[in-house]
Write a protein that holds these residues in place. Structure first.
Motif, PDB file in Angstrom:
ATOM      1  N   ILE A  66      11.560   1.125 121.786  1.00 33.90           N
ATOM      2  CA  ILE A  66      10.503   0.913 122.597  1.00 33.90           C
ATOM      3  C   ILE A  66       9.208   1.527 122.012  1.00 33.90           C
ATOM      4  N   TYR A  67       9.404   2.588 121.363  1.00 30.31           N
ATOM      5  CA  TYR A  67       8.098   3.299 120.985  1.00 30.31           C
ATOM      6  C   TYR A  67       7.655   2.353 119.793  1.00 30.31           C
ATOM      7  N   ARG A  68       8.383   1.631 119.065  1.00 29.05           N
ATOM      8  CA  ARG A  68       8.146   0.983 117.909  1.00 29.05           C
ATOM      9  C   ARG A  68       7.306  -0.332 118.448  1.00 29.05           C
ATOM     10  N   LEU A  69       7.973  -0.579 119.620  1.00 32.00           N
ATOM     11  CA  LEU A  69       7.380  -2.115 120.215  1.00 32.00           C
ATOM     12  C   LEU A  69       5.832  -1.795 120.530  1.00 32.00           C
ATOM     13  N   LYS A  70       5.586  -0.517 120.932  1.00 34.21           N
ATOM     14  CA  LYS A  70       4.099  -0.257 121.483  1.00 34.21           C
ATOM     15  C   LYS A  70       3.386   0.008 120.292  1.00 34.21           C
ATOM     16  N   THR A  71       3.961   0.218 119.098  1.00 35.03           N
ATOM     17  CA  THR A  71       3.315   0.407 117.887  1.00 35.03           C
ATOM     18  C   THR A  71       2.728  -0.880 117.275  1.00 35.03           C
ATOM     19  N   GLU A  72       3.834  -1.806 117.466  1.00 36.71           N
ATOM     20  CA  GLU A  72       3.537  -3.111 117.066  1.00 36.71           C
ATOM     21  C   GLU A  72       2.672  -3.987 117.983  1.00 36.71           C
ATOM     22  N   PHE A  73       2.861  -3.632 119.275  1.00 35.21           N
ATOM     23  CA  PHE A  73       1.774  -4.283 120.106  1.00 35.21           C
ATOM     24  C   PHE A  73       1.035  -3.340 120.829  1.00 35.21           C
ATOM     25  N   PRO A  74       0.081  -2.985 120.222  1.00 36.63           N
ATOM     26  CA  PRO A  74      -0.827  -1.659 121.025  1.00 36.63           C
ATOM     27  C   PRO A  74      -1.733  -2.209 122.067  1.00 36.63           C
ATOM     28  N   HIS A  75      -1.780  -3.636 122.004  1.00 34.86           N
ATOM     29  CA  HIS A  75      -2.664  -4.205 122.969  1.00 34.86           C
ATOM     30  C   HIS A  75      -2.077  -4.490 124.404  1.00 34.86           C
ATOM     31  N   LEU A  76      -0.544  -4.284 124.418  1.00 35.64           N
ATOM     32  CA  LEU A  76       0.047  -4.665 125.525  1.00 35.64           C
ATOM     33  C   LEU A  76       0.583  -3.196 126.298  1.00 35.64           C
ATOM     34  N   PHE A  77       0.531  -3.114 127.486  1.00 29.77           N
ATOM     35  CA  PHE A  77       1.189  -2.089 128.367  1.00 29.77           C
ATOM     36  C   PHE A  77       2.607  -2.272 128.297  1.00 29.77           C
ATOM     37  N   ILE A  78       3.280  -1.008 127.491  1.00 31.24           N
ATOM     38  CA  ILE A  78       4.751  -0.859 127.468  1.00 31.24           C
ATOM     39  C   ILE A  78       5.311   0.234 128.552  1.00 31.24           C
ATOM     40  N   GLU A  79       6.077   0.223 129.369  1.00 31.67           N
ATOM     41  CA  GLU A  79       6.789   0.866 130.083  1.00 31.67           C
ATOM     42  C   GLU A  79       8.184   1.154 129.696  1.00 31.67           C
ATOM     43  N   ILE A  80       8.805   2.287 129.656  1.00 30.00           N
ATOM     44  CA  ILE A  80      10.105   2.506 129.150  1.00 30.00           C
ATOM     45  C   ILE A  80      10.711   2.921 130.423  1.00 30.00           C
ATOM     46  N   ASN A  81      12.185   2.619 130.138  1.00 29.44           N
ATOM     47  CA  ASN A  81      13.188   2.803 131.813  1.00 29.44           C
ATOM     48  C   ASN A  81      14.309   2.975 131.059  1.00 29.44           C
ATOM     49  N   GLY A  82      15.097   3.788 131.775  1.00 31.35           N
ATOM     50  CA  GLY A  82      16.474   4.200 131.255  1.00 31.35           C
ATOM     51  C   GLY A  82      16.697   5.654 131.160  1.00 31.35           C
ATOM     52  N   GLY A  83      17.625   6.424 131.694  1.00 31.37           N
ATOM     53  CA  GLY A  83      18.140   7.813 131.272  1.00 31.37           C
ATOM     54  C   GLY A  83      17.341   8.741 131.581  1.00 31.37           C
TER      55      GLY A  83
END
Length: 341
Positions: free
Chosen positions: A211-228
């Motif tokens: 998910i961290y990588r997803l944010k790096t590759e899509f910096p224009h998107l709002f990425i929220e993390i869930n789980g644990g």
């Protein structure tokens, strides 16, 4: 099959965290949980923190279109910002539900692409939709055409043997092309056959780095993390990598964690006594409406988590046919006095 080790949160200095402009750019959310994040729990949750985004439990399009719509979509005005999570796979149905809920004042709309339950798969709801990104994209377009409010997607990092980072990346890319700019990613894959929903929350390893990588590759998107995630330190660490953190069961079973999150906004944590004093008028109103308080208070059993008398509080509120507000007050005062609160 692609294998990824369990993530361990990296060390992050306090100085780096303090550089984050939290109020403007970051977000904490209460995760949607079927039968748990009801209107009665969401009211309770709002007493701990006025900033957290509160999600309804997943509500199917058929329930809204064919059931008692006003009752199903009811909420208290104090709940804002409140997000309606929809379960469905028909773009037209999703759009109709958004139109109805938009008039009722919901702040956002979310598509469930994360639930692994076999109870919903036969209706093509939940995590199975990750295999059909174009259909999810069509739902996003239809919903966005029906409202000016944000439309978001909650998904897994993969399903079954489709568990590579690239599978999730391509799913997000396709749905983002339809206009979705906010994704909530549960950091585990979902096994649609062979594991129960509970096992799907525990057995597949957490892969926060994806998910961290997803944010790096899509910096224009709002990425929220869930789980644990179940403590404030880990919340802070995640927020150095992504835009938001969504928490479900940890907030439900230990709601004071929502109170502790006030630190992120520079505000004080409410006391247990303040929570109770603000809850009693709501309970009195619900009792007048005919609600069974013995059923309703199951959502409040975690209030005194970790304190002396917490077990007695749970016992006093559980397993009874009838419960009055005075009974609840007496139980609460007992715990407060034992802890000098």
């Amino acid at each position: 099959m692609h294998k990824t080790a369990v993530n361990h949160l990296p060390n992050t200095t306090t100085r780096f965290y303090q550089m984050i402009d939290f109020k403007d750019n970051k977000r904490i959310s209460l995760a949607p949980m079927i039968d748990w994040t009801t209107a009665d729990f969401r009211y309770f949750a709002r007493l701990f923190n006025r900033y957290i985004h509160l999600y309804t439990d997943m509500i199917s399009t058929s329930a809204i279109l064919k059931g008692d719509t006003e009752y199903i979509l009811r909420y208290d005005n104090s709940e804002h910002p409140v997000v309606l999570q929809l379960g469905g796979s028909n773009p037209n149905d999703m759009a109709q539900c958004v139109q109805i809920a938009d008039k009722m004042g919901y702040d956002e709309f979310n598509i469930n692409v994360g639930c692994p339950s076999d109870r919903v798969q036969h209706n093509k709801i939940g995590a199975c939709l990750m295999a059909e990104p174009k259909l999810v994209a069509d739902m996003v377009r239809a919903m966005k055409d029906s409202t000016d409010k944000p439309v978001t997607v909650k998904h897994r990092i993969g399903i079954d043997t489709f568990d590579s980072y690239e599978f999730m990346r391509d799913f997000v890319g396709t749905v983002a092309d339809a206009g979705c700019t906010h994704f909530i990613a549960h950091a585990r894959i979902a096994w649609l056959n062979g594991l129960s929903p509970k096992e799907n929350r525990e057995i597949p390893p957490l892969r926060y780095d994806d998910i961290y990588r997803l944010k790096t590759e899509f910096p224009h998107l709002f990425i929220e993390i869930n789980g644990g995630v179940d403590n404030l330190d880990d919340i802070k660490t995640h927020l150095t990598h992504v835009d938001g953190v969504m928490i479900g069961r940890a907030f439900y079973h230990n709601p004071m964690l929502m109170g502790a999150c006030n630190e992120l906004w520079g505000e004080a944590i409410p006391t247990h006594r303040e929570i109770l004093e603000n809850l009693y008028p709501y309970l009195e109103k619900r009792a007048e409406q005919g609600a069974n308080l013995a059923t309703l208070t199951r959502h409040y059993l975690g209030l005194f988590q970790g304190l002396t008398g917490a077990r007695k509080w749970r016992q006093d509120l559980s397993g009874k046919r009838n419960l009055t507000v005075d009974d609840i007050k007496q139980a609460g005062e007992s715990v407060l006095s034992q802890n000098g609160l």
